[in-house]
Design a protein around this motif. Structure first.
Motif, mmCIF file in Angstrom:
data_model
loop_
_atom_site.group_PDB
_atom_site.id
_atom_site.type_symbol
_atom_site.label_atom_id
_atom_site.label_comp_id
_atom_site.label_asym_id
_atom_site.label_seq_id
_atom_site.Cartn_x
_atom_site.Cartn_y
_atom_site.Cartn_z
ATOM 1 N N LEU A 1 -33.592 44.255 -79.586
ATOM 2 C CA LEU A 1 -33.642 45.364 -80.540
ATOM 3 C C LEU A 1 -32.539 46.380 -80.265
ATOM 4 C CD1 LEU A 1 -37.503 45.957 -80.749
ATOM 5 C CD2 LEU A 1 -36.008 44.900 -82.467
ATOM 6 N N LEU A 2 -32.336 46.672 -78.976
ATOM 7 C CA LEU A 2 -31.268 47.607 -78.630
ATOM 8 C C LEU A 2 -29.906 47.050 -79.001
ATOM 9 C CD1 LEU A 2 -30.448 50.266 -77.285
ATOM 10 C CD2 LEU A 2 -30.402 49.035 -75.097
ATOM 11 N N ALA A 3 -29.733 45.758 -78.768
ATOM 12 C CA ALA A 3 -28.455 45.138 -79.134
ATOM 13 C C ALA A 3 -28.233 45.169 -80.639
ATOM 14 C CB ALA A 3 -28.430 43.702 -78.614
ATOM 15 N N LEU A 4 -29.319 45.013 -81.409
ATOM 16 C CA LEU A 4 -29.195 45.042 -82.867
ATOM 17 C C LEU A 4 -28.736 46.421 -83.354
ATOM 18 C CD1 LEU A 4 -29.608 43.511 -85.521
ATOM 19 C CD2 LEU A 4 -31.999 44.268 -85.498
ATOM 20 N N LEU A 5 -29.250 47.487 -82.743
ATOM 21 C CA LEU A 5 -28.851 48.839 -83.134
ATOM 22 C C LEU A 5 -27.393 49.133 -82.773
ATOM 23 C CD1 LEU A 5 -32.066 50.798 -82.030
ATOM 24 C CD2 LEU A 5 -31.381 50.131 -84.361
ATOM 25 N N CYS A 6 -26.935 48.562 -81.664
ATOM 26 C CA CYS A 6 -25.566 48.830 -81.215
ATOM 27 C C CYS A 6 -24.557 47.814 -81.727
ATOM 28 C CB CYS A 6 -25.515 48.847 -79.695
ATOM 29 S SG CYS A 6 -26.555 50.116 -78.942
ATOM 30 N N ALA A 7 -25.040 46.771 -82.418
ATOM 31 C CA ALA A 7 -24.153 45.692 -82.814
ATOM 32 C C ALA A 7 -23.123 46.124 -83.854
ATOM 33 C CB ALA A 7 -24.971 44.522 -83.340
ATOM 34 N N ALA A 8 -23.460 47.107 -84.701
ATOM 35 C CA ALA A 8 -22.537 47.528 -85.761
ATOM 36 C C ALA A 8 -21.230 48.044 -85.176
ATOM 37 C CB ALA A 8 -23.175 48.598 -86.618
ATOM 38 N N ALA A 9 -21.310 48.721 -84.011
ATOM 39 C CA ALA A 9 -20.105 49.289 -83.411
ATOM 40 C C ALA A 9 -19.414 48.324 -82.456
ATOM 41 C CB ALA A 9 -20.447 50.562 -82.670
ATOM 42 N N ALA A 10 -20.143 47.298 -82.016
ATOM 43 C CA ALA A 10 -19.546 46.438 -80.982
ATOM 44 C C ALA A 10 -19.662 44.967 -81.316
ATOM 45 C CB ALA A 10 -20.212 46.704 -79.638
ATOM 46 N N ALA A 11 -19.736 44.637 -82.632
ATOM 47 C CA ALA A 11 -19.954 43.250 -83.021
ATOM 48 C C ALA A 11 -18.813 42.359 -82.560
ATOM 49 C CB ALA A 11 -20.122 43.157 -84.525
ATOM 50 N N ALA A 12 -17.578 42.821 -82.844
ATOM 51 C CA ALA A 12 -16.430 41.983 -82.498
ATOM 52 C C ALA A 12 -16.261 41.847 -80.993
ATOM 53 C CB ALA A 12 -15.162 42.565 -83.121
ATOM 54 N N LEU A 13 -16.615 42.956 -80.284
ATOM 55 C CA LEU A 13 -16.391 42.952 -78.837
ATOM 56 C C LEU A 13 -17.418 42.096 -78.087
ATOM 57 C CD1 LEU A 13 -14.888 44.062 -76.367
ATOM 58 C CD2 LEU A 13 -16.456 46.015 -76.410
ATOM 59 N N PHE A 14 -18.660 42.235 -78.540
ATOM 60 C CA PHE A 14 -19.715 41.575 -77.761
ATOM 61 C C PHE A 14 -20.210 40.252 -78.351
ATOM 62 C CE2 PHE A 14 -20.184 46.156 -76.834
ATOM 63 C CZ PHE A 14 -19.963 46.101 -75.476
ATOM 64 N N GLY A 15 -19.785 39.991 -79.588
ATOM 65 C CA GLY A 15 -20.265 38.762 -80.219
ATOM 66 C C GLY A 15 -19.903 37.517 -79.426
ATOM 67 N N ARG A 16 -18.603 37.451 -79.091
ATOM 68 C CA ARG A 16 -18.155 36.262 -78.354
ATOM 69 C C ARG A 16 -18.804 36.189 -76.972
ATOM 70 N NH1 ARG A 16 -11.828 35.539 -78.190
ATOM 71 N NH2 ARG A 16 -12.276 35.442 -80.438
ATOM 72 N N ARG A 17 -18.889 37.360 -76.327
ATOM 73 C CA ARG A 17 -19.492 37.368 -74.985
ATOM 74 C C ARG A 17 -20.963 36.954 -75.040
ATOM 75 N NH1 ARG A 17 -19.025 42.836 -71.641
ATOM 76 N NH2 ARG A 17 -16.833 42.272 -71.878
ATOM 77 N N LEU A 18 -21.646 37.445 -76.067
ATOM 78 C CA LEU A 18 -23.055 37.094 -76.198
ATOM 79 C C LEU A 18 -23.231 35.601 -76.443
ATOM 80 C CD1 LEU A 18 -25.967 38.080 -76.349
ATOM 81 C CD2 LEU A 18 -25.612 38.499 -78.796
ATOM 82 N N LEU A 19 -22.366 35.048 -77.306
ATOM 83 C CA LEU A 19 -22.459 33.623 -77.591
ATOM 84 C C LEU A 19 -22.218 32.803 -76.329
ATOM 85 C CD1 LEU A 19 -22.751 31.327 -79.613
ATOM 86 C CD2 LEU A 19 -20.297 31.539 -80.129
ATOM 87 N N ARG A 20 -21.175 33.207 -75.575
ATOM 88 C CA ARG A 20 -20.883 32.474 -74.330
ATOM 89 C C ARG A 20 -22.051 32.578 -73.347
ATOM 90 N NH1 ARG A 20 -16.734 35.158 -72.853
ATOM 91 N NH2 ARG A 20 -15.268 33.921 -74.105
ATOM 92 N N ALA A 21 -22.646 33.785 -73.287
ATOM 93 C CA ALA A 21 -23.774 33.954 -72.371
ATOM 94 C C ALA A 21 -24.950 33.076 -72.778
ATOM 95 C CB ALA A 21 -24.191 35.413 -72.327
ATOM 96 N N ILE A 22 -25.187 32.985 -74.097
ATOM 97 C CA ILE A 22 -26.290 32.150 -74.559
ATOM 98 C C ILE A 22 -26.012 30.681 -74.262
ATOM 99 C CG2 ILE A 22 -27.535 31.399 -76.615
ATOM 100 C CD1 ILE A 22 -27.184 34.192 -77.731
ATOM 101 N N GLN A 23 -24.757 30.292 -74.439
ATOM 102 C CA GLN A 23 -24.410 28.908 -74.113
ATOM 103 C C GLN A 23 -24.650 28.612 -72.627
ATOM 104 O OE1 GLN A 23 -20.350 28.709 -75.483
ATOM 105 N NE2 GLN A 23 -20.934 28.142 -77.573
ATOM 106 N N ASP A 24 -24.279 29.605 -71.785
ATOM 107 C CA ASP A 24 -24.542 29.421 -70.347
ATOM 108 C C ASP A 24 -26.037 29.314 -70.058
ATOM 109 O OD1 ASP A 24 -21.859 29.521 -69.910
ATOM 110 O OD2 ASP A 24 -21.840 31.635 -69.287
#
Length: 700
Positions: free
Chosen positions: A280-303
C-alpha cells in the motif's frame, strides 16, 4: 492519455502482479513455515521418546547385569544388597528384588532385613506376567508400596539354576523423567509431556503440578491405536494448539509436544501483514518513483521467485539485499525456511545414521556373544567327555593296568585343561573389575622368555624351527604375569604355525624400551580382523570342529596386563597364509640391579607347577589344615595329602578351620610336657631336631 495515466497504468501493471506474486509467495511461505514447524514438532516428540527409551534401556541393561550377580546365584543376599545399591538410578531411585509371589525380598530404600509390606494385587499380576513371559515390563505411574509416592518401574526376569525365579525392578523417582525431558532445548511456549498407557502424566516441562493427573481426553482419543501422529485441539486452558505425539516402542508411553497454534502461524501471518502494508505504501509513492523503482521492484520479485523455486527443490536460497525492505524480508524468510528445512533433514539423516550404527553394533555384540557361548560349550564339552569316559571306565569293572593308567592320564590332563579355561576366564574377570594386583620387581625379560621357551620344549609343543635372539633387558614387572604374556604370544605363534614352520623370537633394547618381537610364517591374520584382534572374544573365523581351540580372550588379557605394566603391544600381518608379527614394548629400568650380571632366577614355568597332591612335605609326617567349602574337592584333596604321608585336619569354613588349628596347638603344647628334653624356652627337644613325629611322640 497523460503520462501520469501511463505511469499510473504502469504502476498498476507493476503493483498488481507484484501484489499477486507476493501473496502467492507469502502463502507458500506460510504453508512451508507451518509444515516445517509441525515437522519439527513431530521430530521433537520422536527424539524425546528415544531419549526416554534410552533411559529405560540403560536401566534394563543395568538390571540384566545385576541379575547375573554371583551373590544372587549363591543366595548371598548381603553381598547382593551391596551390589544392588550401586544400581539405583538418581536421587529417590531404588532397586527391588521380587519373589515369584510379588513379595519384596530386597528394597534398597530399606536396610537389609527390614520388614517389607505385602504386595498389592497389581504387583502380583505384574510379577507373574514378567516370570511367565520372561520379558521386560515397564509399568505406568503407580504408588510405591514402601514410600507411598507415585513412581514408575522397569521389571526384568531373573531365571537362575534349579528353577529359581525372581524379578528385578528399577524404581524411578517422581521427578526422574521430568529431569530427563528437561534436557531438551525447546522454543518458548512449547510443552513436553510423558503420559503412561493409563493416561497419567508422568512428566511435563514447566508444570510440575500436572504430575499424576489424567492427560487431556482429546489427546487419548487422538492417540488411540496410533504410534505417532499430529492433532489440533484446545488445551485444558482453552488455548488452540497443535499436539504431536509419539508412542514409545519399549514402554508404550506417549510423548507429546504441544505448541499454541498462534506460535506456529504467527510469524508467517506477520510477514503477510507487513508485506501488504508495504504494498500500500509503495502504491502511494509509485506515482513519483515509478520509473526509478519499477525495474528494481521487478528484479527483486524475480529474485524472490528464484528463491522460492530453490526452496521447492530443497535448496537454501541466499539472503542477499535488494534495497526493498519487503522483498528483503521475504528473502530472509525464504532463507530461514530453507535453512530450517535443511537442518531438519540433516537431523533426520544423523538420527537415522546413529540408529543404523547402534543396530550394527548390537548385531555384532549379539554375534560375538553367540560365538563365544558356542566356543565355550565346545571347549568345555571335549574335556568333560574325556573325564566322564575315563571315570566310567574306572568304575565299569576289570580293566587292564595299561588302560587304567591311560584313564588316569586322561583325567589329569583334561582336568588341567578345564583349570586353564577357568583361569583364563577368572583373569578376564579380574582385569575387567581392576582386581589384578601385580608383584612388581626387577626382572630380566630375556631370562623369562628363555624359561618360557624351555618349558614349551619340555612339554613337547615345539615341532617347528625355533630361533631365539635374546639380549638382556631389565624391566620392572610381575614375573608370573610377564611369563603369562610371553607364553601366550609364543604359544599362539606355535599354535597357528604348521609343524615344520619357523618361529622367530627377538628381544632388543631400543630408546629406553625392551622390544620383544615374535614372528612366524603361519596362517597369518585377515586384514579385517587386525583392528579388533585384541578385543575380547575376537579370533579368526572358525567352526565348532576346529582343532586349535581357544575362547578368543587370551590376547585381550595380554593387552590388559601389558598396559598395567606401562607397555604396549601391536600385531601385524600381510594377510592369510603370510605369517604374523607381534611386538611387545615394555619400559626399561633406569639402572639394572647390582646383581644383573649374575644369572637371574626365572619364574618356574606354569607347566612345571605341581598340584597339591604332588607337593609332598619335605619334613615327613606334617600336619596340614585344609579349609574348602566344596565337599568333593575337599575329600579328594585330603585323600591326596594323606597318600603323601600328611596328617590332614579338614574344615568346611574359616571359623571351623580356626577352631581346629587352635585345638591342634593346645594338643601339641600339652603333649610336649611328656618329653624330658622339653625346656622352658619352648625350643625343640634333643630327641626331635626337626618337625617330625618320632616314636616318642613328643614333638609334633
Amino acid at each position: 492519455m497523460k503520462i501520469r495515466t501511463y505511469l499510473l497504468l504502469m504502476i498498476g501493471a507493476i503493483i498488481v502482479p507484484v501484489f499477486l506474486l507476493a501473496a502467492i509467495a507469502l502463502r507458500t511461505l506460510l504453508q512451508a513455515e507451518r509444515e516445517a514447524a509441525l515437522h519439527t514438532l513431530s521430530e521433537t516428540a520422536s527424539a524425546t521418546a528415544l531419549l526416554v527409551d534410552r533411559e529405560l534401556g540403560s536401566a534394563e541393561a543395568a538390571l540384566r547385569v545385576l541379575a547375573r550377580s554371583p551373590h544372587l546365584a549363591t543366595g548371598d543376599m548381603q553381598g547382593f544388597y551391596r551390589h544392588a545399591t550401586s544400581a539405583d538410578r538418581g536421587d529417590g531411585g531404588r532397586t527391588i528384588l521380587f519373589a515369584p509371589s510379588g513379595q519384596q525380598i530386597i528394597n534398597t530404600v530399606q536396610p537389609l532385613g527390614a520388614p517389607l509390606p505385602p504386595p498389592p494385587d497389581y504387583v502380583r499380576v505384574r510379577t507373574r506376567r514378567v516370570i511367565e513371559t520372561q520379558k521386560t515390563v515397564v509399568s505406568g505411574l503407580i504408588s510405591g508400596a514402601v514410600q507411598k509416592i507415585p513412581v514408575t518401574t522397569i521389571n526384568v526376569p531373573v531365571p537362575l539354576d534349579g528353577g529359581r525365579r525372581y524379578v528385578l525392578a528399577s524404581v524411578f523417582s517422581p521427578d526422574y523423567f521430568s529431569k530427563v525431558i528437561a534436557r531438551r532445548t525447546l522454543a518458548p511456549g512449547w510443552k513436553l509431556s510423558v503420559v503412561d498407557t493409563e493416561g497419567h502424566v508422568i512428566a511435563r516441562t514447566g508444570e510440575a503440578a500436572r504430575f499424576g493427573q489424567f492427560a487431556n481426553p482429546a489427546l487419548m482419543r487422538a492417540a488411540a491405536g496410533h504410534v505417532e501422529g499430529l492433532a489440533r485441539y484446545d488445551t485444558r486452558a482453552g488455548v488452540d494448539a497443535y499436539h504431536a505425539f509419539f508412542r514409545s516402542p519399549m514402554s508404550g508411553w506417549l510423548v507429546t509436544v504441544s505448541v499454541p497454534a498462534r506460535d506456529i502461524e504467527g510469524v508467517a501471518q506477520r510477514a503477510v501483514t507487513l508485506a501488504a502494508a508495504g504494498m500500500l505504501l509503495a502504491l502511494l509513492c509509485a506515482a513519483a518513483a515509478a520509473a526509478l523503482f519499477g525495474r528494481r521492484l521487478l528484479r527483486a520479485i524475480q529474485d524472490a521467485g528464484g528463491s522460492a523455486a530453490m526452496l521447492s527443490r530443497g535448496e537454501v536460497p541466499s539472503s542477499g539485499a535488494s534495497g526493498i525492505a519487503e522483498v528483503d524480508r521475504l528473502q530472509h524468510a525464504l532463507h530461514d525456511a530453507g535453512a530450517k528445512l535443511s537442518h531438519a533433514a540433516a537431523e533426520r539423516a544423523a538420527l537415522l545414521q546413529r540408529e543404523q550404527e547402534a543396530r550394527v553394533l548390537a548385531e555384532q555384540q549379539v554375534e560375538t556373544r553367540d560365538d563365544f557361548l558356542a566356543m565355550l560349550s565346545h571347549e568345555l564339552r571335549n574335556p568333560l567327555s574325556g573325564i566322564v569316559g575315563a571315570t566310567q571306565l574306572l568304575r565299569g569293572g576289570p580293566a587292564s593296568p595299561a588302560l587304567k593308567e591311560r584313564a588316569h592320564d586322561i583325567l589329569l590332563r583334561q582336568s588341567k585343561h578345564l583349570t586353564r579355561i577357568v583361569d583364563d576366564l577368572l583373569d578376564l574377570a579380574r582385569l575387567a573389575r581392576g582386581k589384578v594386583e601385580l608383584d612388581m620387581r626387577p626382572l630380566d625379560l630375556a631370562a623369562v622368555t628363555g624359561a618360557v621357551v624351555d618349558a614349551l620344549r619340555v612339554g613337547g609343543r615345539v615341532a617347528h624351527t625355533l630361533r631365539c635372539d635374546l639380549a638382556p633387558a631389565w624391566i620392572r614387572g610381575d614375573p608370573t604375569r610377564i611369563e603369562q604374556v610371553v607364553g601366550n604370544l609364543v604359544g599362539n605363534a606355535l599354535k597357528y604355525t604348521p609343524a615344520g614352520g619357523t618361529v622367530e623370537i627377538v628381544l632388543t633394547v631400543d630408546e629406553g624400551q625392551a622390544r620383544l618381537t615374535v614372528r612366524d610364517d603361519g596362517i597369518g591374520i585377515a586384514p579385517e580382523l587386525l583392528p579388533r584382534l585384541f578385543d575380547i572374544f575376537v579370533q579368526g573365523k572358525v567352526t565348532l570342529d576346529r582343532t586349535q581351540g581357544g575362547l578368543g580372550i587370551g590376547l585381550s588379557v595380554v593387552r590388559s596386563l601389558v598396559e598395567l605394566h606401562g607397555g604396549s603391544i601391536e600385531a601385524a600381518s600381510d594377510g592369510p597364509g603370510k605369517g604374523s608379527t607381534f611386538t611387545l614394548r615394555l619400559p626399561l629400568l633406569a639402572e639394572p640391579p647390582a646383581d644383573a650380571n649374575r644369572t637371574a632366577p626365572a619364574p618356574a614355568p606354569v607347566a612345571a607347577a605341581r598340584s597339591g597332591a604332588e607337593a609332598r612335605a619335605d619334613d615327613g609326617n606334617s600336619t596340614v589344615l585344609l579349609i574348602e567349602d566344596n565337599d568333593d574337592a575337599r575329600t579328594m584333596l585330603a585323600a591326596q595329602l594323606a597318600a603323601a604321608g600328611c596328617r590332614v585336619l579338614e574344615a568346611a569354613n574359616g571359623p571351623d578351620g580356626i577352631a581346629l588349628a587352635r585345638q591342634g596347638i593346645r594338643d601339641w603344647r600339652s603333649s610336649t610336657s611328656a618329653c624330658p628334653g622339653w625346656t622352658a624356652t619352648r625350643s625343640p627337644p634333643p630327641c626331635a631336631p626337626s618337625r617330625r613325629w618320632p616314636p616318642c611322640g613328643c614333638w609334633r
